[in-house]
Design a protein around this motif. Structure first.
Motif, short mmCIF file in Angstrom:
data_model
loop_
_atom_site.label_atom_id
_atom_site.label_comp_id
_atom_site.label_asym_id
_atom_site.label_seq_id
_atom_site.Cartn_x
_atom_site.Cartn_y
_atom_site.Cartn_z
N LEU A 1 0.84 -1.19 0.00
CA LEU A 1 0.00 0.00 0.00
C LEU A 1 0.88 1.24 0.00
CD1 LEU A 1 -2.69 -1.02 2.66
CD2 LEU A 1 -2.86 -1.17 0.18
N GLN A 2 0.47 2.25 -0.70
CA GLN A 2 1.26 3.47 -0.83
C GLN A 2 0.40 4.67 -0.43
OE1 GLN A 2 3.06 3.85 -4.66
NE2 GLN A 2 4.06 5.80 -4.22
N GLU A 3 0.87 5.42 0.52
CA GLU A 3 0.12 6.59 0.96
C GLU A 3 0.52 7.81 0.13
OE1 GLU A 3 -0.53 9.31 5.00
OE2 GLU A 3 0.26 7.26 5.15
N VAL A 4 -0.46 8.62 -0.28
CA VAL A 4 -0.20 9.82 -1.07
C VAL A 4 -0.93 11.00 -0.46
CG1 VAL A 4 0.11 8.54 -3.22
CG2 VAL A 4 -2.16 9.37 -2.61
N SER A 5 -0.47 12.18 -0.82
CA SER A 5 -1.15 13.41 -0.38
C SER A 5 -2.46 13.56 -1.16
CB SER A 5 -0.25 14.62 -0.64
OG SER A 5 0.95 14.51 0.09
N PRO A 6 -3.42 14.28 -0.59
CA PRO A 6 -4.73 14.38 -1.22
C PRO A 6 -4.76 15.41 -2.36
CG PRO A 6 -4.75 15.59 0.83
CD PRO A 6 -3.41 14.93 0.75
N ASN A 7 -3.90 15.18 -3.38
CA ASN A 7 -3.94 16.05 -4.55
C ASN A 7 -3.54 15.24 -5.78
OD1 ASN A 7 -0.90 16.29 -4.94
ND2 ASN A 7 -1.12 17.16 -2.87
N LEU A 8 -3.94 15.73 -6.95
CA LEU A 8 -3.73 14.99 -8.18
C LEU A 8 -2.26 14.80 -8.50
CD1 LEU A 8 -4.98 13.63 -10.62
CD2 LEU A 8 -5.10 15.87 -11.76
N GLU A 9 -1.43 15.79 -8.20
CA GLU A 9 -0.01 15.70 -8.51
C GLU A 9 0.64 14.51 -7.80
OE1 GLU A 9 -1.57 18.44 -7.59
OE2 GLU A 9 -1.52 19.56 -9.48
N SER A 10 0.30 14.33 -6.53
CA SER A 10 0.86 13.20 -5.77
C SER A 10 0.44 11.87 -6.36
CB SER A 10 0.42 13.29 -4.31
OG SER A 10 0.95 14.43 -3.69
N ILE A 11 -0.81 11.81 -6.79
CA ILE A 11 -1.31 10.56 -7.38
C ILE A 11 -0.61 10.30 -8.71
CG2 ILE A 11 -3.35 9.43 -8.34
CD1 ILE A 11 -5.01 10.96 -6.23
#
Length: 354
Positions: free
Chosen positions: A334-344
């Motif tokens: 599992l990979q955690e990302v920030s809540p924005n499109l760029e991070s995804i």
């Protein structure tokens, strides 16, 4: 509303006018064509019999509906079983559905969490036995001999009568019996039941041939392959972690009469098939179910030619029975990302470039 399992195959079952025609929607499970695994073994006609689609997620419901119907017919109020998980879930569900008190003995530490949760949720009285499945079965048999309790393990002849209906469905769906039937072997009731079903259907003129029965035990729990009971069976596939199968003779008869085979597969082979089923076929099964596919792949590696042959692998139970295993062996973290499109976008950039 489609006819229930007991209604559909009434002429082949020990049903009387006094047998209650109970149902929870068991049977009628899909026969799904395998695409990638078929190509992997050089065969174009491989199918999965998806028994995890039964009400409690395993093939046990077929036999349980018949056993419970006969228990009700006999006036029973109590049922009991020993179980590595699937039988307890099924007995508890049908017991709850029919207003019966259900007692379950499970080997301590040897039952998957998903299966234990089912038995508890359905209101069964669960006792953990400090011993293996074979000891638990011995104890529950002795208990049922002393008290008016109906034993619903596969030593109950009505269980196998219900389970044989899966063979009927395979023939109904294919229009003929397959060339090979690959199936996991634990307590050995299911291979015995399938063989009975195929024989009865041919005798009734519903098919013209019989399949070769190819049964697969886990290497650390393979008493039939070894030729003697295993005192301390070990395998990651808890549903077939059984050292002294109750239907041993039936399994050997199915093998010998069909010209088939009972072989062992390692835990590594089971896990490889488990992952392959999920990731290339979209089939999430419990580990024991993967033994059928692991065995088929082993036969192909050893040189067995499946070209032009029709093969059915029995997928005995849902992967939701043992969800912890999927997490334990996950190689896609599992990979955690920030809540924005760029991070995804950054996280999936390598995927998008494929």
């Amino acid at each position: 509303m489609k006819p229930s399992l007991l209604q559909r195959y009434r002429e082949f079952l020990p049903i009387t006018d006094q047998t209650p025609m109970i149902t929870m929607g068991e049977g009628g499970t899909p026969l799904v064509k395998a695409e990638r695994i078929g190509r992997d073994i050089g065969a174009s006609d491989v199918y999965f019999k998806m028994e995890g689609c039964n009400p409690t997620g395993s093939f046990k419901d077929r036999g349980m509906v018949m056993a419970i119907a006969k228990a009700l017919e006999a006036g029973s109020r109590f049922i009991a079983c020993a179980s590595t998980g699937n039988t307890s879930a099924s007995a508890a569900a049908y017991g709850a559905h029919c207003g019966l008190t259900t007692l379950v003995l499970v080997p301590k530490g040897n039952i998957a969490a998903g299966k234990m949760a089912q038995a508890i949720a359905y209101g069964a009285h669960v006792l953990t036995v400090n011993g293996n499945f074979d000891r638990a079965l011995q104890l529950v048999r002795e208990l049922c001999e002393r008290y008016p309790i109906n034993l619903v393990n596969s030593v109950n002849p009505f269980r196998l009568e219900g389970q044989k209906t899966a063979a009927f469905e395979v023939v109904d769906d294919l229009g003929e019996a397959p060339d090979f039937l690959c199936i996991p072997v634990g307590n050995a009731g299911n291979i015995t039941a399938y063989w009975r079903g195929f024989r009865e259907y041919r005798e009734a003129g519903r098919s013209s041939r019989l399949p070769k029965m190819m049964g697969f035990q886990a290497e650390g729990a393979a008493p039939i392959v070894a030729g003697h009971p295993i005192a301390d069976p070990k395998t990651i596939a808890s549903a077939i972690r059984i050292g002294n199968p109750a239907s041993w003779k039936g399994a050997v008869a199915a093998r010998d009469e069909s010209g088939g085979r009972i072989d062992a597969v390692t835990d590594e082979e089971i896990l490889e098939a488990y992952k392959m089923l999920a990731r290339t076929e979209g089939v999430f099964c419990e580990p024991a179910s993967a033994a059928s596919v692991a065995g088929l792949r082993k036969l192909a590696r050893e040189g067995m030619d499946f070209r032009g042959k029709r093969v059915v692998c029995v997928i005995t139970g849902s992967g939701l029975k043992d969800p912890d295993l999927a997490q334990q062996i996950a190689d896609v973290p599992l990979q955690e990302v920030s809540p924005n499109l760029e991070s995804i976008e950054e996280a999936v950039s390598t995927l998008l470039r494929r």
